[in-house]
Design a protein around this motif. Structure first.
Motif, PDB file in Angstrom:
ATOM      1  N   THR A   1     -22.017  -6.977  -8.201  1.00  0.00           N
ATOM      2  CA  THR A   1     -21.336  -8.284  -8.181  1.00  0.00           C
ATOM      3  C   THR A   1     -21.274  -8.831  -6.752  1.00  0.00           C
ATOM      4  O   THR A   1     -21.524 -10.008  -6.513  1.00  0.00           O
ATOM      5  CB  THR A   1     -19.920  -8.176  -8.782  1.00  0.00           C
TER       6      THR A   1
ATOM      7  N   SER B   1     -18.013  -1.143  -8.004  1.00  0.00           N
ATOM      8  CA  SER B   1     -18.551   0.024  -8.712  1.00  0.00           C
ATOM      9  C   SER B   1     -19.998   0.202  -8.297  1.00  0.00           C
ATOM     10  O   SER B   1     -20.319   0.992  -7.419  1.00  0.00           O
ATOM     11  CB  SER B   1     -18.401  -0.176 -10.217  1.00  0.00           C
ATOM     12  N   THR B   2     -20.893  -0.578  -8.893  1.00  0.00           N
ATOM     13  CA  THR B   2     -22.301  -0.485  -8.485  1.00  0.00           C
ATOM     14  C   THR B   2     -22.569  -1.322  -7.227  1.00  0.00           C
ATOM     15  O   THR B   2     -23.584  -1.138  -6.572  1.00  0.00           O
ATOM     16  CB  THR B   2     -23.210  -1.030  -9.605  1.00  0.00           C
ATOM     17  N   GLY B   3     -21.716  -2.256  -6.922  1.00  0.00           N
ATOM     18  CA  GLY B   3     -21.934  -3.163  -5.792  1.00  0.00           C
ATOM     19  C   GLY B   3     -22.732  -4.394  -6.178  1.00  0.00           C
ATOM     20  O   GLY B   3     -22.985  -5.291  -5.375  1.00  0.00           O
TER      21      GLY B   3
ATOM     22  N   SER C   1     -12.927 -12.808 -11.673  1.00  0.00           N
ATOM     23  CA  SER C   1     -13.969 -13.487 -10.888  1.00  0.00           C
ATOM     24  C   SER C   1     -13.523 -13.684  -9.441  1.00  0.00           C
ATOM     25  O   SER C   1     -13.710 -14.763  -8.852  1.00  0.00           O
ATOM     26  CB  SER C   1     -14.321 -14.853 -11.509  1.00  0.00           C
TER      27      SER C   1
ATOM     28  N   GLU D   1     -14.699 -12.677  -6.760  1.00  0.00           N
ATOM     29  CA  GLU D   1     -15.785 -12.937  -5.802  1.00  0.00           C
ATOM     30  C   GLU D   1     -16.022 -14.418  -5.564  1.00  0.00           C
ATOM     31  O   GLU D   1     -16.646 -14.804  -4.574  1.00  0.00           O
ATOM     32  CB  GLU D   1     -17.077 -12.244  -6.277  1.00  0.00           C
TER      33      GLU D   1
ATOM     34  N   ARG E   1     -13.142  -1.742 -20.365  1.00  0.00           N
ATOM     35  CA  ARG E   1     -14.195  -0.800 -19.993  1.00  0.00           C
ATOM     36  C   ARG E   1     -13.754   0.661 -19.990  1.00  0.00           C
ATOM     37  O   ARG E   1     -14.590   1.542 -20.175  1.00  0.00           O
ATOM     38  CB  ARG E   1     -14.829  -1.179 -18.672  1.00  0.00           C
TER      39      ARG E   1
HETATM   40  O1  LIG Z   1     -19.610  -3.348  -8.343  1.00  0.00           O
HETATM   41  P1  LIG Z   1     -19.815  -3.831  -9.739  1.00  0.00           P
HETATM   42  O2  LIG Z   1     -20.479  -2.788 -10.615  1.00  0.00           O
HETATM   43  O3  LIG Z   1     -20.560  -5.127  -9.794  1.00  0.00           O
HETATM   44  O4  LIG Z   1     -18.389  -4.053 -10.408  1.00  0.00           O
HETATM   45  C1  LIG Z   1     -17.395  -4.759  -9.765  1.00  0.00           C
HETATM   46  C2  LIG Z   1     -16.889  -5.895 -10.583  1.00  0.00           C
HETATM   47  O5  LIG Z   1     -16.304  -5.385 -11.794  1.00  0.00           O
HETATM   48  C3  LIG Z   1     -14.998  -5.930 -11.925  1.00  0.00           C
HETATM   49  O6  LIG Z   1     -14.999  -7.162 -12.523  1.00  0.00           O
HETATM   50  P2  LIG Z   1     -14.957  -7.379 -14.095  1.00  0.00           P
HETATM   51  O7  LIG Z   1     -16.314  -7.120 -14.669  1.00  0.00           O
HETATM   52  O8  LIG Z   1     -13.832  -6.591 -14.679  1.00  0.00           O
HETATM   53  O9  LIG Z   1     -14.682  -8.899 -14.225  1.00  0.00           O
HETATM   54  P3  LIG Z   1     -13.475  -9.778 -13.698  1.00  0.00           P
HETATM   55  O10 LIG Z   1     -14.033 -10.472 -12.504  1.00  0.00           O
HETATM   56  O11 LIG Z   1     -13.159 -10.684 -14.804  1.00  0.00           O
HETATM   57  O12 LIG Z   1     -12.309  -8.879 -13.324  1.00  0.00           O
HETATM   58  C4  LIG Z   1     -14.555  -6.114 -10.478  1.00  0.00           C
HETATM   59  O13 LIG Z   1     -13.463  -7.012 -10.400  1.00  0.00           O
HETATM   60  C5  LIG Z   1     -15.794  -6.613  -9.808  1.00  0.00           C
HETATM   61  O14 LIG Z   1     -15.943  -7.993  -9.936  1.00  0.00           O
END
Ligand SMILES: O=P(O)(O)OC[C@H]1O[C@H](OP(=O)(O)OP(=O)(O)O)[C@H](O)[C@@H]1O
Ligand SMILES: Nc1ncnc2c1ncn2[C@@H]1O[C@H](COP(=O)(O)OP(=O)(O)OP(=O)(O)O)[C@@H](O)[C@H]1O
Length: 212
Positions: A163, A159-161, A141, A143, A13
Motif C-alpha cells: 500500500t 504488512s507487505t509494504g 485509507s 495513506e 482479516r
Molecule cells: O503493507 P500492506 O500489505 O499493503 O498492508 C497495509 C495496509 O493494510 C491495512 O489497510 P486495510 O486493508 O485494512 O484498509 P483500510 O485502509 O481501510 O484500513 C493498513 O491500514 C494498510 O493500509
C-alpha cells in the motif's frame, strides 16, 4: 458438563486465521463459520458461544465481561488500553506499525500533522519521541492523507509494504511489531480457569508445533 465460554472473534482479516487456529486446536467449529452473516454463533457441542465483532471492539467486549476471551490485534490492545489479560501471542496476522510519509518529507516545527486510525497510540509515540504533533483521526485509507495534504505523516499498519509503495510513500520509522493475541476477562479467568487454561494449552501446542 463444562461451563459455557463466550469468545469474541474479530471480523475481517484476522477471522480466518483465528478460525483455522481454533480448528487445529481441535475445536469443532461448523461450516456456518465460513459462510454466514450471523453475529452470534453457538456451538453446543463445544459449549461455546462466538460473537463476531469489529476488530477494534474485541477488547471492549472482553473488558466488560460479555465475552470471556477474545482475539485481538496488539495494535488494538495498545490503542484501547482495556483492562484485560493478554495470555497468548497467537502469532497470526503479523504486521507492524510505522510512521510513513512522502519521500521528500522534511520535518517541520510548525504545526506538524499526523493522520492515523490509532490516535492514542500515535499521541503516545510522538510524546515519547519528544515531538509535538497534531493527530488527525481517520478510519481507513490512511495513506491518502499525505497525498492530498491533510497530514505530512501517517501512523499505520504495514504488512507487505504494497500500500505504501503503490501510493508513493516511504516508511520513516518503525514503531512496534504486531500480532494477534488471546485476551481474557480477569473475572472469567478466575471463574472459568480450567476452560481457559485448557484453551491456552491447546492453542499453544498448535502454535509451538507450527514454529518447530
Ligand atoms: O503493507 P500492506 O500489505 O499493503 O498492508 C497495509 C495496509 O493494510 C491495512 O489497510 P486495510 O486493508 O485494512 O484498509 P483500510 O485502509 O481501510 O484500513 C493498513 O491500514 C494498510 O493500509
Ligand atoms: N495489512 C495487514 N496485514 C496483516 N494484519 C493486518 C493488516 N492490517 C491490519 N492487520 C491486523 O488485523 C487487524 C484487523 O484488521 P482489519 O483490516 O480486518 O480490521 P479493520 O481495519 O478494523 O477493518 P475495517 O476495514 O472493517 O475497519 C488489525 O487490528 C491488525 O492487528
Amino acid at each position: 458438563m463444562a461451563e459455557w465460554l463466550t469468545v469474541a472473534m474479530p471480523k475481517g482479516r484476522i477471522f480466518e486465521e483465528a478460525l483455522e487456529l481454533l480448528r487445529k486446536a481441535g475445536y469443532n467449529l461448523p461450516a456456518e463459520f465460513d459462510d454466514s452473516r450471523k453475529l452470534i454463533i453457538d456451538v453446543p457441542e463445544e459449549n461455546m458461544r462466538f460473537i463476531l465483532a469489529k476488530p477494534m471492539d474485541v477488547p471492549t467486549y472482553v473488558e466488560h465481561g460479555v465475552a470471556d476471551v477474545g482475539v485481538a490485534g496488539k495494535d488494538t490492545m495498545i490503542e484501547e488500553e482495556r483492562v484485560v489479560y493478554e495470555v497468548l501471542d497467537l502469532q497470526i496476522s503479523e504486521c507492524y506499525l510505522a510512521v510513513a510519509g512522502l519521500p521528500n518529507y522534511e520535518k517541520r516545527d510548525i504545526n506538524p500533522k499526523v493522520a492515523s486510525k490509532y490516535p492514542n497510540l500515535a499521541t503516545q509515540y510522538f510524546k515519547e519521541q519528544g515531538e509535538q504533533v497534531e493527530i488527525i483521526k481517520l478510519n481507513g485509507s490512511i495513506e491518502l492523507a499525505p497525498l492530498i495534504g491533510l497530514a505530512d505523516r501517517i501512523v499505520d499498519i504495514v504488512s507487505t509494504g504494497r500500500t505504501l509503495k503503490e501510493n508513493g510513500l516511504v516508511e520513516l520509522e518503525t514503531i512496534v511489531p504486531i500480532t494477534s493475541r488471546l485476551i481474557v476477562n480477569p473475572v472469567s479467568y478466575r471463574m472459568k480457569d480450567e476452560r481457559i487454561d485448557e484453551m491456552v494449552e491447546r492453542l499453544s501446542r498448535v502454535i509451538e508445533g507450527e514454529e518447530a
